[in-house]
Write an enzyme that holds these catalytic residues in place. Structure first.
Site, PDB file in Angstrom:
ATOM      1  CE  LYS A  25      -1.767   1.940   3.608  1.00  0.00           C
ATOM      2  NZ  LYS A  25      -2.535   2.284   4.837  1.00  0.00           N
ATOM      3  CG  ASP A  66      -7.382   3.817   2.121  1.00  0.00           C
ATOM      4  OD1 ASP A  66      -8.304   3.344   1.414  1.00  0.00           O
ATOM      5  OD2 ASP A  66      -7.340   5.016   2.448  1.00  0.00           O
TER       6      ASP A  66
END
Length: 311
Positions: A179, A197
């Site tokens: 991420k 997220d």
């Protein structure tokens, strides 16, 4: 709604009348009319999704997903990463610090950090206790201190003080996963990536883009619906929408620009006036998360966030 065209049992009975004249043939007994099943109607305030059949084909899913992204692009034409940064090093550090806290709190904290430690070499050589004191407002400050000083040391010793522009190198840095790596690649190097997220995960499941729960599998499933060139902006659009309108606990369904395309419409407040009161950041008239946002955001009416300690 399917229109009920079947006569009721009482109406059918009224049409069959016995003969009143003497000697006339008795009327045949009518077969009892079947009682019509009541037509189903949507729950009050429930809006059915346009183009969302019970069994959506792959082609229909791709079209709906891309239309949602186009609609959000019109709503958030100025969408951008909500962490303040001036270079790749600042972005990777800020992204690591954003775990378990808000981007706003990170943005309020990093000016002091980067003023004192502007390079990877500086942060790698820093006194951990001094770094911890600066990072205290972000929470988990001891673990975050180990991560940012650790990644700074690796950058200084293995990458000449420069943030690498490859996924396989970025994920080797302490505290950096896929991420964080995609945030850096997409926003510091212009290389497409999907940032999965908590907001992204919540919205793509609400929209039925995927049923996956593992971030890597979500990334793969959603990435397959869009051209690679769309991935970075798609991430911004979805995350911005999750923060401003499609909240986890009280989504503002009645103020949502993609409500007709959403299978989960009705999970939140559907009354337009009440829904508008749930809007956050610039959609609700409040400052955004960046202290130094891009000019396009300011031109659109957005307001910069206040510095740490401001009233």
């Amino acid at each position: 709604m399917k229109k009920d065209s079947t006569a009721s049992a009482s109406e059918a009975a009224a049409e069959v009348r016995p003969a009143s004249a003497k000697g006339s043939a008795p009327a045949k007994k009518a077969a009892p009319a079947k009682k019509a099943a009541p037509a189903k109607s949507p729950a009050p305030g429930k809006k059915t999704a346009v183009g969302q059949p019970r069994a959506e084909s792959r082609t229909a899913l791709v079209r709906r997903a891309r239309r949602i992204n186009r609609e959000l692009a019109e709503v958030y034409p100025y969408a951008h990463p909500e962490l303040d940064f001036e270079n790749p090093f600042q972005l990777v550090v800020a992204t690591v610090l954003s775990a378990q806290t808000t981007d706003l709190r990170v943005n309020q904290t990093t000016p002091a950090l980067f003023a004192k430690y502007p390079t990877p070499e500086d942060l790698a050589a820093a006194d951990p206790e001094e770094v911890e004191e600066i990072l205290r407002p972000t929470g988990f400050f001891r673990a975050k201190t180990r991560s940012v000083t650790g990644l700074s040391k690796v950058l200084a010793e293995e990458f000449g003080g420069e943030v690498p522009g490859r996924l396989e190198d970025l994920v080797k840095l302490p505290g950096v996963g896929r991420k964080t790596a995609f945030v850096v690649l997409g926003n510091a190097f212009g290389r497409p990536g999907i940032t999965v997220d908590t907001h992204f995960q919540r919205l793509v499941r609400r929209w039925k883009w995927t049923e996956e729960t593992d971030p890597d599998k979500i990334e793969a499933a959603v990435g397959a619906l869009f051209p690679k060139s769309d991935w970075t902006d798609l991430s911004h659009h979805v995350i911005w929408h999750g923060r401003r309108i499609c909240h986890a606990r009280k989504p503002a369904c009645g103020a949502c620009p993609v409500a007709p395309l959403c299978p989960a419409y009705g999970e939140g407040e559907t009354d337009p006036e009440k829904a508008r009161k749930l809007l956050k950041y610039e959609k609700g008239g409040f400052p955004g998360q960046r202290l130094n946002p891009p000019q396009a955001y300011l031109d659109a009416g957005g307001r910069p966030a206040p510095p740490l300690g401001a009233g």
